[in-house]
Design an enzyme around this catalytic site. Structure first.
Site, mmCIF file in Angstrom:
data_model
loop_
_atom_site.group_PDB
_atom_site.id
_atom_site.type_symbol
_atom_site.label_atom_id
_atom_site.label_comp_id
_atom_site.label_asym_id
_atom_site.label_seq_id
_atom_site.Cartn_x
_atom_site.Cartn_y
_atom_site.Cartn_z
ATOM 1 C CG LEU A 1 -19.121 -126.370 30.961
ATOM 2 C CD1 LEU A 1 -18.727 -124.949 31.322
ATOM 3 C CD2 LEU A 1 -18.139 -126.958 29.970
ATOM 4 N N GLY A 2 -20.513 -129.374 34.181
ATOM 5 C CA GLY A 2 -20.438 -130.027 35.482
ATOM 6 C C GLY A 2 -21.723 -129.844 36.263
ATOM 7 C CB VAL B 1 -21.539 -125.301 35.370
ATOM 8 C CG1 VAL B 1 -20.810 -124.222 34.575
ATOM 9 C CG2 VAL B 1 -21.552 -124.951 36.841
ATOM 10 N N GLY C 1 -23.158 -129.634 40.428
ATOM 11 C CA GLY C 1 -22.894 -129.549 41.856
ATOM 12 C C GLY C 1 -24.175 -129.684 42.642
ATOM 13 N N GLY C 2 -24.064 -129.484 43.947
ATOM 14 C CA GLY C 2 -25.217 -129.675 44.808
ATOM 15 C C GLY C 2 -26.307 -128.646 44.600
ATOM 16 C CG MET C 3 -26.128 -125.222 46.099
ATOM 17 S SD MET C 3 -25.501 -123.693 46.813
ATOM 18 C CE MET C 3 -25.297 -124.210 48.538
ATOM 19 N N GLY C 4 -26.765 -126.738 41.591
ATOM 20 C CA GLY C 4 -27.168 -126.469 40.224
ATOM 21 C C GLY C 4 -26.224 -127.099 39.220
ATOM 22 C CE LYS D 1 -23.699 -121.195 41.109
ATOM 23 N NZ LYS D 1 -22.794 -120.592 42.106
ATOM 24 C CG ASP E 1 -13.360 -122.823 48.673
ATOM 25 O OD1 ASP E 1 -12.588 -123.505 49.365
ATOM 26 O OD2 ASP E 1 -14.268 -123.311 47.983
#
Length: 484
Positions: free
Chosen positions: A217-218, A225, A220-223, A239, A333
């Protein structure tokens, strides 16, 4: 005098004849004209001579209702072993309901084409190159089945789908991933881009905990998805944390706190936590998967949203925040990329930096947590974070959904508010008050949104956005079905 009366009668008669000639229009055989009156009314005309009121009605569209042969643009797909293939597709279709085809979907050929590409990418991503090259008929049948499921909503009948060729590209191509997750994190998100799913890479695990991983799905900087499937064959967003962070004890503690926060938050307007293992190798968590694009993607591709959509988003976000705050949590956020537009309304996701109400706005000296453009004044100054902080972000999200572009220095907020429906302007003005104590509470917001309003309709999404949601849902169904 009699001569003048005769001339006047003659002029009137000539005018009526001219008006009649203007009003009678021949609709070609095999075509259907859609007539609009005052921009709100439409009707379907049958082939032959039809009467159209001149100056009041106008033929807005002509739709070919005969069987059409539509060659789609060649599409490049990536197989499981990271080989690129080119596919040529031809669709035989017929418009069954011209009103649906024109008014309910902005571009029915474009909608069908996008779903065909998504489905083909998913199907090819499950096979190695050799198997994909030999499975042209099977892939075509799967593509036909998926398009037929969506065709009725678009007013179409899919007669057949042919994959004319699947050929190797000039060079192997590794799968690319468009980040759908929040920057700096990998919060489980429900799509958020035009292609909601990407094939798994060779280095991706086939399973995490009890969940089979189906697609990306996507990232990011930490892992990363993933779209996963539960033992009960339900889609979930999984995640998975990167290895370097998994070795950091402090990060594991923060991740555990994120899981505890997500576990506390519930309600119909958020993504519920399904399962998690912060002590796993690697750590992971799974949430309910919500098929649909992010509000950020919708705004960037559609532009300002109409009044019924804004009212529905305003009500749904308020319900979500009320449930979050009732758990003693501040999101901190809230922004368009953390709001998913699903078929039944907006959903708020990603509690990666959500904290208890008594937490401060700073995690370390001089470091502000949140996203520029949606930060309340107290977040910028390091003052206490309260539910009113989310209310400020709520107002900014509605401004962006109403058509806001970045404000120039010194530009008054009034220039933004006038983009919103009149019924929301005063509400948003209060949400953006610099003093947190002056902002309305969620109960007040829900009360002000509760009277009957234009947003109370089943057709709350404009046709292009409805198509985006349908494409995400259709691709998800196909991905899960292929792994059944």
């Amino acid at each position: 005098m009699d001569i003048w009366i005769s001339l006047l009668n003659g002029a009137v008669l000539i005018g009526l004849i001219a008006l009649l000639r203007k009003s009678l229009q021949r609709i070609p055989v095999g075509n259907v004209g859609l007539v609009e009156r005052l921009g709100r009314y439409h009707r379907t005309l049958t082939p032959g001579m039809s009467f159209v009121m001149f100056g009041v009605e106008k033929v807005a569209h002509r739709v070919d209702t005969r069987l059409q042969v539509v060659p789609l643009q060649p599409v490049r797909v990536t197989t499981r072993d990271n080989h690129a293939l080119n596919a040529d597709i031809t669709v035989y279709l017929q418009v069954q309901d011209p009103v649906k085809a024109v008014y309910h979907v902005t571009n029915y050929v474009g909608a069908m084409e996008q779903q065909a590409y998504n489905t083909l990418r998913v199907a090819a991503g499950q096979l190695d190159a050799e198997r994909a090259l030999a499975s042209r008929k099977e892939i075509g049948a799967s593509l036909h089945q998926e398009l037929a499921r969506s065709a009725d909503a678009w007013g179409l009948r899919i007669d057949r789908v042919l994959i004319d060729a699947i050929d190797p590209s000039s060079s192997p191509q590794a799968a690319t991933v468009t980040s759908h997750a929040t920057p700096g994190s990998a919060g489980p998100a429900a799509g958020g881009a035009g292609v909601p799913h990407r094939p798994l890479r060779a280095e991706d695990p086939p399973r995490v905990g009890p969940y089979q991983l189906l697609a990306r799905l996507g990232e990011g900087g930490m892992g990363t998805v993933y779209l996963g499937r539960s033992p009960a064959e339900q889609p979930v967003a999984v995640k998975v944390i990167r290895g370097q962070f998994a070795q950091d004890a402090a990060f594991r503690r923060r991740f555990t706190r994120e899981i505890e926060t997500a576990r506390r938050v519930g309600g119909s307007r958020t993504a519920s936590l399904v399962d998690a293992d912060p002590a796993g190798e690697p750590p992971w968590l799974a949430t309910e998967y919500i098929p649909g694009p992010s509000l950020h993607y919708v705004i960037s591709h559609h532009g300002a949203l109409p009044s019924p959509t804004l009212y529905t988003i305003a009500g749904g976000m308020a319900e979500a925040l009320a449930g979050i705050h009732a758990c003693g949590i501040v999101h901190r956020d809230l922004k368009p990329s953390n709001i998913i537009i699903s078929e039944d309304g907006p959903r708020v996701i990603d509690f990666g930096i959500a904290r208890a109400v008594d937490a401060t706005a700073l995690t370390r000296t001089g470091h502000v947590v949140g996203t520029p453009g949606f930060l309340a004044p107290e977040q910028l100054t390091g003052a206490a974070v309260t539910p009113a902080t989310d209310v400020y972000a709520y107002g900014m999200v509605l401004c962006h959904a109403g058509g806001l572009v970045p404000l120039a220095d010194g530009q008054p907020i009034e220039s933004v508010l006038r983009l919103l429906p009149e019924g929301l302007q005063e509400l948003v003005r209060g949400c953006l008050a610099p003093d947190p104590a002056a902002r309305p509470g969620l109960d007040d917001i829900l009360t002000r949104l509760s009277p009957p309003a234009p947003h109370e309709t089943n057709e709350w999404l404009p046709p292009p956005v409805r198509t985006m949601v349908d494409l995400h849902a259709g691709t998800t169904r196909e991905t899960v079905r292929l792994h059944a």
